[in-house]
Design a protein around this motif. Structure first.
Motif, PDB file in Angstrom:
ATOM      1  N   UNK A 204      36.304   2.885  58.779  1.00  0.00           N
ATOM      2  CA  UNK A 204      37.633   3.035  59.378  1.00  0.00           C
ATOM      3  C   UNK A 204      38.652   3.392  58.309  1.00  0.00           C
ATOM      4  N   UNK A 205      39.749   3.999  58.759  1.00  0.00           N
ATOM      5  CA  UNK A 205      40.806   4.409  57.833  1.00  0.00           C
ATOM      6  C   UNK A 205      42.116   4.521  58.600  1.00  0.00           C
ATOM      7  N   UNK A 206      43.139   3.879  58.115  1.00  0.00           N
ATOM      8  CA  UNK A 206      44.479   4.015  58.695  1.00  0.00           C
ATOM      9  C   UNK A 206      45.212   5.129  57.969  1.00  0.00           C
ATOM     10  N   UNK A 207      45.638   6.153  58.726  1.00  0.00           N
ATOM     11  CA  UNK A 207      46.321   7.284  58.105  1.00  0.00           C
ATOM     12  C   UNK A 207      46.958   8.140  59.184  1.00  0.00           C
ATOM     13  N   UNK A 208      47.512   9.310  58.793  1.00  0.00           N
ATOM     14  CA  UNK A 208      48.130  10.228  59.754  1.00  0.00           C
ATOM     15  C   UNK A 208      47.056  10.905  60.590  1.00  0.00           C
ATOM     16  N   UNK A 209      47.362  11.130  61.859  1.00  0.00           N
ATOM     17  CA  UNK A 209      46.329  11.613  62.782  1.00  0.00           C
ATOM     18  C   UNK A 209      45.931  13.065  62.564  1.00  0.00           C
ATOM     19  N   UNK A 210      46.648  13.799  61.712  1.00  0.00           N
ATOM     20  CA  UNK A 210      46.245  15.181  61.460  1.00  0.00           C
ATOM     21  C   UNK A 210      45.233  15.292  60.320  1.00  0.00           C
TER      22      UNK A 210
END
Length: 434
Positions: free
Chosen positions: A275-281
């Motif tokens: 998993x990774x939290x970041x910008x969806x682009x």
């Protein structure tokens, strides 16, 4: 945030100002309060600058050709550079006040350039030359600094949680069902346990300033207000960084040494974290990095700090701005409108510049499965979307990088939380008082 000037402009337009491209340039009929219009017979040459690569350059060439079918009297000379080179050249041009007429623009530079008087006030052009109906109010407000519109958002993205379905299946763990940050940490621990040392559930999310921002927005605060006032104190930052201790110290998150070993790739697109939290682009880049055996990703909302809070927001992937010194502001505004709002622009660029912010451009864009997934994701988080925060303060990029560096050191164990907080506030003092 709402532009009073734009409201006044809109009222003037509603009262009957010209809405078509006709007549003469500027105030048109000599009335200084009239909406600016563009003379379709005036021969004009504009300089357009953007960052990108050969693929994007070809798309701009197609868009300019389509633009010239409607506006044959406007010649557009375009140039492009890589992102770092683009801003190096702009800094030189800014010193000489000879910026290009129209520029692709990054959010992090908007306050610096606008407050230095380098960008054109776009409010007089909104609702006439620059169509506003396809752009929701919260999108228009993204380009507002000190109650004036300086940039028009071309495309948007939002903070999200990417997951790796292949690794989750290997670990025997279901998709994260949502919940608090503590729930997310527990879920990462289940994945790490299931992976048996082959990979990890995720990384220390407290190393990203955006996750801190999400929590502050849940509390009704911003990282920094319009005047640069921080929305947190040392105690709050200490609490945030200490919340990552289980991830760093209990073996839940990927060790920093493994992250460094795969750089410049990241842990997520190296299949070392699920998993990774970041910008969806970022999805397209992740799939490219993971390789042909990966055809899809999970994309769900980040953990919740407080139910019902408007903690998420749409961020511009990029904007278009106009130089304050342009000799042809009406023609430049006409080009910006075409590049942002026209169906031709949406059809030509697709999602090359991000998910189109304009509804007319988005409707015309052909979306691949991942782009459609991003579009669906942004629709799914509508209840959590609030107003965009104030445009980043001058020097925000420096603070974001300092935050990341301290997060890395925390993960290495080479700095304590207390020392990290002291260092960050010292850096912040320099940036805010420079």
């Amino acid at each position: 945030m709402f532009s009073k000037k734009r409201a006044l402009a809109g009222a003037a337009i509603a009262a009957g100002a010209a809405l078509v491209l006709a007549g003469c340039a500027g105030g048109g009929d000599g009335n200084p309060d009239a909406a600016p219009t563009f003379d379709p017979n005036e021969e004009v040459t504009l300089d357009l600058a953007f960052w990108g690569n050969d693929v994007r350059a070809e798309l701009y060439n197609e868009a300019i050709a389509a633009f010239n079918e409607e506006y044959p009297n406007i010649t557009v000379n375009s140039t492009f550079l890589t992102f770092p080179e683009f801003w190096e050249k702009r800094q030189t041009e800014a010193a000489g006040k000879n910026l290009p007429d129209v520029m692709q623009f990054d959010y992090s530079y908007l306050r610096q350039y606008s407050e230095n008087g380098l960008l054109l006030d776009l409010d007089p052009y909104l609702g006439n030359i620059i169509e506003t109906d396809p752009l929701p109010e919260n999108i228009l407000d993204i380009g507002v600094v000190n109650d004036t519109t300086y940039g028009i958002t071309t495309s948007t993205n939002a903070w999200g949680l990417f997951t790796n379905p292949v690794l989750l299946e290997q670990a025997g763990v279901e998709e994260f069902e949502g919940g608090s940050w503590e729930d997310y940490t527990d879920w990462m621990g289940e994945v790490t346990d299931g992976a048996g040392g082959a990979f990890w559930g995720g990384g220390d999310y407290t190393g990203r300033i955006q996750n801190f921002e999400l929590q502050l927005r849940s509390e009704g605060k911003n990282l920094f207000d319009e005047d640069g006032t921080p929305g947190f104190d040392e105690e709050r930052l200490t609490e945030f960084w200490e919340s990552g201790a289980p991830i760093r110290e209990d073996g839940i998150g990927i060790p920093q040494q493994r992250v460094e070993e795969v750089a410049p790739k990241g842990a997520f697109d190296s299949a070392l974290t699920a998993s990774e939290l970041t910008w969806d682009n970022f999805g397209a880049g992740y799939l490219a990095g993971l390789g042909e055996s990966y055809t899809e990703l999970g994309l769900i909302a980040p953990p919740v700090t407080e139910e019902g809070a408007k903690d998420l927001y749409l961020k511009p992937s990029m904007l278009h701005t106009i130089s304050a010194n342009t000799e042809h502001p009406e023609a430049a505004a006409t080009l910006v409108n075409f590049l942002v709002n026209s169906p031709q622009s949406g059809e030509i660029f697709g999602t090359n510049r991000g998910l189109p912010a304009s509804e007319t451009a988005l409707d015309a864009a052909e979306l691949d499965p991942l782009s459609q997934q991003v579009k669906d994701y942004e629709a799914s988080i509508a209840d959590r979307l609030g107003d965009a925060p104030p445009v980043p303060i001058v020097g925000y990029g420096t603070l974001e990088e300092k935050f990341r560096q301290l997060g890395t050191e925390l993960n290495f164990g080479t700095v304590t939380v207390d020392d990290a907080v002291t260092q960050f506030f010292a850096e912040m003092d320099v940036v805010l008082n420079q």
